[in-house]
Design a protein around this motif. Structure first.
Motif, PDB file in Angstrom:
ATOM      1  N   TYR A 119       8.897  50.067  38.359  1.00  0.00           N
ATOM      2  CA  TYR A 119       8.801  49.257  37.143  1.00  0.00           C
ATOM      3  C   TYR A 119       9.432  47.865  37.261  1.00  0.00           C
ATOM      4  O   TYR A 119       8.960  46.934  36.603  1.00  0.00           O
ATOM      5  CB  TYR A 119       9.375  50.016  35.931  1.00  0.00           C
ATOM      6  N   PRO A 120      10.462  47.635  38.107  1.00  0.00           N
ATOM      7  CA  PRO A 120      10.934  46.245  38.234  1.00  0.00           C
ATOM      8  C   PRO A 120       9.858  45.296  38.768  1.00  0.00           C
ATOM      9  O   PRO A 120       9.825  44.121  38.388  1.00  0.00           O
ATOM     10  CB  PRO A 120      12.119  46.362  39.208  1.00  0.00           C
ATOM     11  N   THR A 121       8.976  45.797  39.646  1.00  0.00           N
ATOM     12  CA  THR A 121       7.899  44.935  40.145  1.00  0.00           C
ATOM     13  C   THR A 121       6.921  44.619  39.016  1.00  0.00           C
ATOM     14  O   THR A 121       6.341  43.524  38.976  1.00  0.00           O
ATOM     15  CB  THR A 121       7.146  45.601  41.314  1.00  0.00           C
ATOM     16  N   MET A 122       6.720  45.570  38.113  1.00  0.00           N
ATOM     17  CA  MET A 122       5.827  45.328  36.967  1.00  0.00           C
ATOM     18  C   MET A 122       6.454  44.351  35.977  1.00  0.00           C
ATOM     19  O   MET A 122       5.745  43.561  35.354  1.00  0.00           O
ATOM     20  CB  MET A 122       5.487  46.649  36.290  1.00  0.00           C
ATOM     21  N   VAL A 123       7.781  44.410  35.834  1.00  0.00           N
ATOM     22  CA  VAL A 123       8.476  43.430  34.995  1.00  0.00           C
ATOM     23  C   VAL A 123       8.237  42.021  35.543  1.00  0.00           C
ATOM     24  O   VAL A 123       7.985  41.080  34.780  1.00  0.00           O
ATOM     25  CB  VAL A 123       9.985  43.743  34.943  1.00  0.00           C
ATOM     26  N   LEU A 124       8.281  41.888  36.854  1.00  0.00           N
ATOM     27  CA  LEU A 124       8.049  40.593  37.491  1.00  0.00           C
ATOM     28  C   LEU A 124       6.637  40.088  37.193  1.00  0.00           C
ATOM     29  O   LEU A 124       6.437  38.918  36.840  1.00  0.00           O
ATOM     30  CB  LEU A 124       8.255  40.719  39.004  1.00  0.00           C
ATOM     31  N   VAL A 303      13.147  42.752  44.771  1.00  0.00           N
ATOM     32  CA  VAL A 303      12.893  42.190  43.439  1.00  0.00           C
ATOM     33  C   VAL A 303      14.138  42.273  42.570  1.00  0.00           C
ATOM     34  O   VAL A 303      14.516  41.316  41.894  1.00  0.00           O
ATOM     35  CB  VAL A 303      11.718  42.929  42.757  1.00  0.00           C
ATOM     36  N   SER A 304      14.798  43.435  42.578  1.00  0.00           N
ATOM     37  CA  SER A 304      15.936  43.661  41.681  1.00  0.00           C
ATOM     38  C   SER A 304      17.158  42.848  42.066  1.00  0.00           C
ATOM     39  O   SER A 304      17.954  42.475  41.203  1.00  0.00           O
ATOM     40  CB  SER A 304      16.299  45.150  41.676  1.00  0.00           C
ATOM     41  N   LEU A 305      17.308  42.553  43.349  1.00  0.00           N
ATOM     42  CA  LEU A 305      18.516  41.871  43.811  1.00  0.00           C
ATOM     43  C   LEU A 305      18.393  40.350  43.791  1.00  0.00           C
ATOM     44  O   LEU A 305      19.341  39.659  44.090  1.00  0.00           O
ATOM     45  CB  LEU A 305      18.855  42.318  45.243  1.00  0.00           C
ATOM     46  N   LYS A 306      17.227  39.831  43.415  1.00  0.00           N
ATOM     47  CA  LYS A 306      17.053  38.371  43.403  1.00  0.00           C
ATOM     48  C   LYS A 306      16.564  37.903  42.042  1.00  0.00           C
ATOM     49  O   LYS A 306      15.463  37.350  41.905  1.00  0.00           O
ATOM     50  CB  LYS A 306      16.064  37.959  44.500  1.00  0.00           C
ATOM     51  N   PRO A 307      17.373  38.125  40.978  1.00  0.00           N
ATOM     52  CA  PRO A 307      16.969  37.653  39.651  1.00  0.00           C
ATOM     53  C   PRO A 307      17.064  36.139  39.560  1.00  0.00           C
ATOM     54  O   PRO A 307      17.852  35.510  40.250  1.00  0.00           O
ATOM     55  CB  PRO A 307      17.991  38.309  38.715  1.00  0.00           C
ATOM     56  N   LYS A 308      16.246  35.591  38.687  1.00  0.00           N
ATOM     57  CA  LYS A 308      16.329  34.150  38.444  1.00  0.00           C
ATOM     58  C   LYS A 308      17.557  33.831  37.611  1.00  0.00           C
ATOM     59  O   LYS A 308      18.062  34.675  36.883  1.00  0.00           O
ATOM     60  CB  LYS A 308      15.073  33.677  37.708  1.00  0.00           C
ATOM     61  N   ALA A 309      18.014  32.613  37.721  1.00  0.00           N
ATOM     62  CA  ALA A 309      19.207  32.201  36.994  1.00  0.00           C
ATOM     63  C   ALA A 309      19.010  32.408  35.508  1.00  0.00           C
ATOM     64  O   ALA A 309      18.025  31.990  34.931  1.00  0.00           O
ATOM     65  CB  ALA A 309      19.515  30.729  37.283  1.00  0.00           C
ATOM     66  N   GLY A 310      19.981  33.090  34.884  1.00  0.00           N
ATOM     67  CA  GLY A 310      19.940  33.300  33.452  1.00  0.00           C
ATOM     68  C   GLY A 310      19.031  34.420  33.008  1.00  0.00           C
ATOM     69  O   GLY A 310      18.894  34.669  31.825  1.00  0.00           O
ATOM     70  N   GLN A 311      18.360  35.095  33.975  1.00  0.00           N
ATOM     71  CA  GLN A 311      17.440  36.169  33.602  1.00  0.00           C
ATOM     72  C   GLN A 311      18.055  37.502  33.950  1.00  0.00           C
ATOM     73  O   GLN A 311      18.494  37.726  35.069  1.00  0.00           O
ATOM     74  CB  GLN A 311      16.112  36.000  34.350  1.00  0.00           C
ATOM     75  N   ARG A 312      18.093  38.408  33.020  1.00  0.00           N
ATOM     76  CA  ARG A 312      18.657  39.719  33.272  1.00  0.00           C
ATOM     77  C   ARG A 312      17.715  40.495  34.183  1.00  0.00           C
ATOM     78  O   ARG A 312      16.539  40.649  33.885  1.00  0.00           O
ATOM     79  CB  ARG A 312      18.812  40.480  31.958  1.00  0.00           C
ATOM     80  N   PRO A 313      18.189  40.984  35.347  1.00  0.00           N
ATOM     81  CA  PRO A 313      17.302  41.672  36.271  1.00  0.00           C
ATOM     82  C   PRO A 313      16.865  43.019  35.720  1.00  0.00           C
ATOM     83  O   PRO A 313      17.613  43.686  35.027  1.00  0.00           O
ATOM     84  CB  PRO A 313      18.188  41.854  37.527  1.00  0.00           C
ATOM     85  N   PRO A 314      15.649  43.443  36.056  1.00  0.00           N
ATOM     86  CA  PRO A 314      15.120  44.681  35.512  1.00  0.00           C
ATOM     87  C   PRO A 314      15.596  45.877  36.298  1.00  0.00           C
ATOM     88  O   PRO A 314      14.803  46.641  36.831  1.00  0.00           O
ATOM     89  CB  PRO A 314      13.609  44.483  35.671  1.00  0.00           C
TER      90      PRO A 314
END
Length: 319
Positions: A119-124, A303-314
């Motif tokens: 599901y983190p890939t789907m969040v992306l 995907v989970s370990l490289k969140p964008k700045a200010g974005q809560r990782p899924p």
């Protein structure tokens, strides 16, 4: 020393939460094996038996809110926020869980958990299509790795037989379940920040019980609750140790160690499920599935370990 202890407890909480969630598909499969039971009945029992715990947590948080009314995060929800919480509860906990329970009738616990882990890939992807957040090159590579991996995992059971078609149907149900949860995370991220993760989780779990109860009353007979004692034991373990306890262990772990470190530990979840399924359910594990699983876990972690700045990782675990 106190800081080390605080962090060490966070790591233990994360491990406990991940292992608890990892065993949930196994207990679902065990329930199906003990006696014939529909996903409608199983979901109803899981939600209804969990309800008192989440009501108690909501009541306790409500008392804390009353004592800290000046805190914006503890302010009462507006009618619009309640409507949003109800919609997200339907999507993220009722519908996602129901589709997962249907899928687990036809796929192994390990395969089902591995699909949900995506599901983190789907969040992306959802963030790209609906929030116009462009993924980085490394994230696109991670997506490719994950979906190649899942293709390898399911490729060994693709065929023209009725059993193979049921397997693919189960895979589709699990993928749709993961998509529903990804929608829940994307749509609920702002609301979670506004009211706090613990309160949001308690409220959504309570409201998600309503459609599960309505569905059971409409589709099932009272006799469907005439279950064997072994089934009730499995249900009790699934509710307490694979639903309620992990939800709050993960919430505390995220607070103590952060999402990045939790994501690393989260990668253990599918491994736990595959191992438990192989031992407790005698599910076969092939080299092709192992290779695909490694690709899926690697891609999701990237995907989970490289969140964008200010974005809560899924990286919050699915309950």
């Amino acid at each position: 020393m106190a800081g080390v202890s605080y962090r060490a407890w966070g790591l233990l909480f994360a491990l406990g939460g991940v292992v608890g969630f990892g065993f949930r598909p196994v207990f679902v499969k065990l329930c199906y094996a003990v006696q014939p039971v529909s996903p409608v009945t199983l979901l109803f029992l899981r939600m209804a038996l969990s309800l008192p715990f989440f009501v108690a947590v909501a009541w306790w948080l409500g008392r804390a809110d009353a004592r800290n009314a000046h805190d914006a995060q503890r302010a009462p929800l507006t009618a619009r926020e309640w409507a949003a919480v109800a919609a997200l509860a339907f999507m993220g906990y009722y519908l996602a869980s129901f589709l997962d329970f249907i899928g687990l009738q036809y796929v192994g616990a390990g395969v089902g958990r591995l699909i949900l882990f995506m599901y983190p890939t789907m969040v992306l992807l959802l963030s790209f299509f609906f929030l116009h957040k462009r993924p980085a090159a490394s994230e696109l590579a991670a997506l490719a790795i994950s979906y190649v991996g899942i293709a390898l995992v399911v490729s060994g059971q693709i065929g023209a037989t009725a059993q193979d078609r049921l397997f693919l149907f189960g895979v589709l149900m699990c993928l749709t379940s993961a998509l529903c949860y990804a929608v829940y995370l994307v749509a609920g991220s702002q609301l979670t920040r506004r009211i706090g993760s613990m309160r949001f989780t308690a409220y959504t779990m309570i409201l998600a019980t309503v459609p599960a109860v309505v569905q059971f009353v409409a589709l099932e007979k009272v006799g469907s609750l005439d279950l064997l004692p072994q089934m009730w034991w499995y249900l009790a373990i699934m509710v307490v140790f694979c639903t309620v306890v992990p939800v709050f262990l993960v919430a505390e772990a995220l607070k103590r160690i952060g999402a990045n470190h939790f994501a690393l530990i989260g990668g253990i979840g599918p491994v736990v499920t595959v191992f438990a399924g192989a031992v407790g359910l005698e599910e076969p594990v092939t080299l092709l599935q192992v290779a695909g699983s490694i690709l899926v876990i690697s891609g999701v972690l990237l995907v989970s370990l490289k969140p964008k700045a200010g974005q809560r990782p899924p990286s919050e675990q699915k309950s």
